[in-house]
Structure formats: structure tokens, C-alpha cells
Scaffold this active site. Structure first.
Site, PDB file in Angstrom:
ATOM      1  N   ARG A 148       0.860  -1.183   0.000  1.00 57.59           N
ATOM      2  CA  ARG A 148       0.000   0.000   0.000  1.00 57.59           C
ATOM      3  C   ARG A 148       0.899   1.237   0.000  1.00 57.59           C
ATOM      4  NH1 ARG A 148      -3.584  -2.723  -1.452  1.00 57.59           N
ATOM      5  NH2 ARG A 148      -5.588  -3.156  -0.469  1.00 57.59           N
ATOM      6  N   GLU A 160      -3.016   7.650  -4.180  1.00 56.47           N
ATOM      7  CA  GLU A 160      -3.554   7.013  -5.378  1.00 56.47           C
ATOM      8  C   GLU A 160      -4.913   7.584  -5.774  1.00 56.47           C
ATOM      9  OE1 GLU A 160      -2.352   2.874  -4.800  1.00 56.47           O
ATOM     10  OE2 GLU A 160      -4.155   2.363  -5.911  1.00 56.47           O
ATOM     11  N   HIS A 198      -1.552  -0.091 -10.000  1.00 54.65           N
ATOM     12  CA  HIS A 198      -2.141  -1.022  -9.025  1.00 54.65           C
ATOM     13  C   HIS A 198      -2.647  -2.302  -9.712  1.00 54.65           C
ATOM     14  CE1 HIS A 198      -3.960  -0.994  -4.725  1.00 54.65           C
ATOM     15  NE2 HIS A 198      -3.758  -2.239  -5.123  1.00 54.65           N
TER      16      HIS A 198
HETATM   17  P1  NAP Z   1      -0.457 -11.102   5.442  1.00 59.07           P
HETATM   18  O1  NAP Z   1      -0.433 -12.550   5.081  1.00 59.07           O
HETATM   19  O2  NAP Z   1      -1.300 -10.656   6.592  1.00 59.07           O
HETATM   20  O3  NAP Z   1       1.075 -10.660   5.676  1.00 59.07           O
HETATM   21  C1  NAP Z   1       1.445  -9.456   6.229  1.00 59.07           C
HETATM   22  C2  NAP Z   1       2.863  -9.565   6.796  1.00 59.07           C
HETATM   23  O4  NAP Z   1       3.242  -8.280   7.290  1.00 59.07           O
HETATM   24  C3  NAP Z   1       3.023 -10.537   7.950  1.00 59.07           C
HETATM   25  O5  NAP Z   1       4.228 -11.259   7.827  1.00 59.07           O
HETATM   26  C4  NAP Z   1       3.088  -9.616   9.170  1.00 59.07           C
HETATM   27  O6  NAP Z   1       3.862 -10.150  10.223  1.00 59.07           O
HETATM   28  C5  NAP Z   1       3.788  -8.428   8.595  1.00 59.07           C
HETATM   29  N1  NAP Z   1       3.544  -7.214   9.370  1.00 59.07           N
HETATM   30  C6  NAP Z   1       2.368  -6.631   9.665  1.00 59.07           C
HETATM   31  N2  NAP Z   1       2.562  -5.529  10.422  1.00 59.07           N
HETATM   32  C7  NAP Z   1       3.890  -5.426  10.591  1.00 59.07           C
HETATM   33  C8  NAP Z   1       4.724  -4.516  11.271  1.00 59.07           C
HETATM   34  N3  NAP Z   1       4.207  -3.480  11.941  1.00 59.07           N
HETATM   35  N4  NAP Z   1       6.066  -4.700  11.227  1.00 59.07           N
HETATM   36  C9  NAP Z   1       6.600  -5.745  10.562  1.00 59.07           C
HETATM   37  N5  NAP Z   1       5.857  -6.660   9.901  1.00 59.07           N
HETATM   38  C10 NAP Z   1       4.531  -6.497   9.922  1.00 59.07           C
HETATM   39  O7  NAP Z   1      -0.933 -10.225   4.213  1.00 59.07           O
HETATM   40  P2  NAP Z   1      -0.775 -10.553   2.632  1.00 59.07           P
HETATM   41  O8  NAP Z   1      -1.897 -11.400   2.161  1.00 59.07           O
HETATM   42  O9  NAP Z   1       0.627 -11.008   2.408  1.00 59.07           O
HETATM   43  O10 NAP Z   1      -1.005  -9.087   2.030  1.00 59.07           O
HETATM   44  C11 NAP Z   1      -0.155  -8.014   2.384  1.00 59.07           C
HETATM   45  C12 NAP Z   1      -0.723  -6.710   1.859  1.00 59.07           C
HETATM   46  O11 NAP Z   1      -0.512  -6.618   0.458  1.00 59.07           O
HETATM   47  C13 NAP Z   1      -2.228  -6.531   2.008  1.00 59.07           C
HETATM   48  O12 NAP Z   1      -2.595  -6.082   3.289  1.00 59.07           O
HETATM   49  C14 NAP Z   1      -2.568  -5.524   0.922  1.00 59.07           C
HETATM   50  O13 NAP Z   1      -2.567  -4.219   1.442  1.00 59.07           O
HETATM   51  C15 NAP Z   1      -1.427  -5.674  -0.070  1.00 59.07           C
HETATM   52  N6  NAP Z   1      -1.890  -6.154  -1.387  1.00 59.07           N
HETATM   53  C16 NAP Z   1      -1.659  -5.413  -2.505  1.00 59.07           C
HETATM   54  C17 NAP Z   1      -2.092  -5.856  -3.733  1.00 59.07           C
HETATM   55  C18 NAP Z   1      -1.888  -5.060  -4.997  1.00 59.07           C
HETATM   56  O14 NAP Z   1      -2.763  -5.101  -5.862  1.00 59.07           O
HETATM   57  N7  NAP Z   1      -0.771  -4.381  -5.166  1.00 59.07           N
HETATM   58  C19 NAP Z   1      -2.775  -7.073  -3.842  1.00 59.07           C
HETATM   59  C20 NAP Z   1      -2.990  -7.819  -2.697  1.00 59.07           C
HETATM   60  C21 NAP Z   1      -2.547  -7.348  -1.468  1.00 59.07           C
HETATM   61  P3  NAP Z   1       3.309 -11.400  11.135  1.00 59.07           P
HETATM   62  O15 NAP Z   1       3.157 -12.550  10.191  1.00 59.07           O
HETATM   63  O16 NAP Z   1       4.400 -11.622  12.100  1.00 59.07           O
HETATM   64  O17 NAP Z   1       2.003 -10.955  11.707  1.00 59.07           O
END
Ligand code: NAP
Length: 310
Positions: A229, A258, A276
């Protein structure tokens, strides 16, 4: 929605489909929550505490079945207080978004956007030994900021596909099927890698996690890639770091404000800018839609919601 998802939504739930692609206005969100049992929002629809407050006692909606994994646009505490459940679509988006991270790594390091622009402009004068020399990707060191579903999918591609060393930051230690070193903080990670990939959700804790200090810590030969994001990266600091040559380039799929993309970024050849595109593939958007509809089906049947957030 894709045609497939729209057809199921209408057949199974008698859904009303809004055809405009612009984000919902506050008035539309308020009206929707008064008129419908379930609303399926997406990432630009800002369901803020003010919107929930404005609906007040006229609330009919019991579920926001979000279309997407990121839900930072929904005030989940306000939803919970109002008695509205929130679900998302994790997993369906993982591989497609990791693929876009690889696209950005390759395009930026290997100057693919710049080269493509030269060819289209009719300015290519033919191959020569030192033309468009970019940075080699294979065997380099990648740092994953947020080793969740998408972070791991990127790391796997980097390790198995490109023979890269992997380091990462997450709140908890991960049990991974490839070698990777967990770092103590973002600065420690930024200092040692050739590619720093942002894959953490937007939250108050991750707002500007990549700021001037982190960009300053990066090697001047390293690249920043953001597929998470825009809010996670201080865009102002990123522009300053690029202009000062503190990093070698950036690949961006998301932006702080955005769809506004700063001129200073558009004018830089060492920046790849995508609109995006993370999950933008027909099968993936259909899978996301079906996942959201599965949450709605569970809600209608009174079953546990498969992807409940609150
Ligand atoms: P996820 O499985 O929840 O993974 C998030 C990771 O970030 C986890 O490893 C978490 O650590 C870590 N994290 C969260 N807060 C943190 C902090 N303060 N400091 C350090 N690490 C932290 O989520 P995901 O499915 O991979 O998706 C991630 C993000 O990608 C989504 O939330 C979304 O905003 C974005 N996204 C973008 C697109 C796009 O079109 N560009 C598409 C899909 C998603 P822990 O595991 O230790 O909790």
C-alpha cells in the site's frame, strides 16, 4: 465484478450491481448500509467511523464482504461497534501479486520500461556492448518487509527462481520451506539488501515504515519495490532519495495518494510505475469475487464466516 461473479451474485443473492468504477461517496455508503443486508466494498471505499456514525439506528447491513485482502479502508473497530461483520479475500490474491513484484524487480533493475519507451519512440540505434546496462537480478540479496502470504510467495520466487538470498522482517518468526534470515528491524534489513520489497499491510504501525531514515540506510545500488500500500512508503522521502541518488531506483504498484502519481516520479527513468495491477488477472478477480460471495453465502446460511476479520 467479472461477468462470472456478477452472474452468481445476482442469481444467488438478488444482488444490485453498481456499474460506476469511481469509489463510493459517503452518501452512497450510508445509503447502501441502510438499504442492503450485505455490501461488497473494495479498496477505495472509505468506510470510516463517520460513515458508521451517520448510518446510526437505520443500519440494515450486517456484513461488509470486502473484495480484496487489504482492509485498511474499513474502520474495523467502528464496524464491530456497529455490529457489522467484515470479511476479506486472502490467498486468492497471493500469487498474482507476487508475480507483479517480480515484474517490478525485473523491469526496474533491467531498465525494461526505459528500453521499451526508446523502442516505441523510434530512438533505438541498435545493440552495442554497453547500452542500457542495468543491474543483474539473479543471485542478489532480497529483503522482504512483511513475510506473510504475499511476502513468502515473493521470497519463494526469488530463492527458487533467481537463486537469491532472502532476509525479512515480520512481527513473528516464520517456519519457511526455504532459507531466510529474520532481521530485527527495518533499518537492519534495508542496509544489507539489493532489493527491498514492501509487503506489509497498511496500518497505523506501518504508516511511513519506509521513511527517509530507511531509504538513507539502503545501499545506493539497491532498489525499492512496493506492492503493498502506498501509505507504507513516505513518497516525499522516496522522491528525495531518488533525486539524491541514495537508491538506484524504485518499482511501484501503489501510491500514497492514489491515483495521483507525483510528476517527480513520472519523470524519472529509473522508476517503474504500474497502475495497481497486483491482482488484475481475470481468473484472480473472479476467485476474489467468489471468495467474497462464499462469505456472503455463509452469512445467509448462518454458518461461520470463512474469512472473518471482525
Ligand atoms: P499477510 O499474510 O497478513 O502478511 C502481512 C505480513 O506483514 C506478515 O508477515 C506480518 O507479520 C507483517 N507485518 C504486519 N505488520 C507489521 C509490522 N508493523 N512490522 C513488521 N511486519 C509487519 O498479508 P498478505 O496477504 O501477504 O497481504 C499483504 C498486503 O498486500 C495486504 O494487506 C494488501 O494491502 C497488499 N496487497 C496489494 C495488492 C496489490 O494489488 N498491489 C494485492 C494484494 C494485497 P506477522 O506474520 O508476524 O504478523
Amino acid at each position: 465484478m467479472t461477468a462470472d461473479v456478477e452472474a452468481r451474485a445476482k442469481a444467488e443473492f438478488g444482488a444490485t450491481v453498481r456499474m460506476e468504477t469511481a469509489p463510493l461517496s459517503n452518501a452512497e455508503m450510508i445509503e447502501a448500509m441502510k438499504a442492503y443486508d450485505v455490501v461488497m466494498p473494495s479498496l477505495k471505499d472509505q468506510f470510516s467511523a463517520e460513515v458508521f456514525a451517520a448510518v446510526g439506528a437505520d443500519l440494515r447491513c450486517k456484513l461488509l464482504a470486502n473484495f480484496g485482502v487489504g482492509y485498511n479502508h474499513i474502520d474495523v473497530a467502528a464496524a464491530k461497534a456497529a455490529g457489522v461483520a467484515v470479511t476479506n479475500t486472502p490467498g486468492a490474491v497471493t500469487d498474482a501479486t507476487a508475480d507483479i513484484a517480480m515484474t517490478l524487480i525485473l523491469m526496474t533493475a533491467r531498465r525494461a520500461g526505459e528500453g521499451e519507451r526508446i523502442v516505441r519512440a523510434g530512438k533505438w540505434e541498435g545493440w552495442h556492448p554497453v547500452q542500457f546496462l542495468g543491474a543483474h537480478v539473479s543471485g542478489k540479496h532480497v529483503g522482504i518487509l512483511g513475510m506473510g502470504r504475499i511476502g513468502q510467495a515473493i521470497a519463494r520466487r526469488c530463492h527458487y527462481g533467481f537463486g537469491m538470498d532472502v532476509s525479512y522482517l515480520a512481527r513473528s518468526e516464520k517456519d519457511l520451506d526455504f532459507p531466510a534470515e529474520r532481521m530485527r528491524d527495518a533499518k537492519e534489513l534495508a542496509q544489507i539488501v539489493d532489493f527491498l520489497i514492501v509487503a506489509v499491510p497498511a496500518s497505523p504501525e506501518t504508516q511511513h515504515l519506509v521513511d527517509a531514515e530507511i531509504l538513507d540506510a539502503m545501499k545506493d545500488t539497491a532498489f525499492l519495490v512496493n506492492i503493498a500500500r502506498g501509505e507504507v512508503v513516505d513518497e516525499h522521502a522516496l522522491i528525495a532519495a531518488l533525486e539524491a541518488g541514495k537508491i538506484a531506483g524504485a518499482g511501484l504498484d501503489v501510491y500514497e495518494f492514489e491515483p495521483k502519481v507525483p510528476e517527480a516520479l513520472k519523470q524519472r527513468e529509473n522508476v517503474t510505475l504500474l497502475p495497481h495491477l497486483g491482482t488484475a488477472a481475470e481468473e484472480v478477480r473472479s476467485q476474489m469475487g467468489h471468495m467474497a460471495l462464499d462469505n456472503i453465502a455463509a452469512f445467509v446460511a448462518g454458518r461461520d464466516l470463512p474469512n472473518l476479520i471482525v
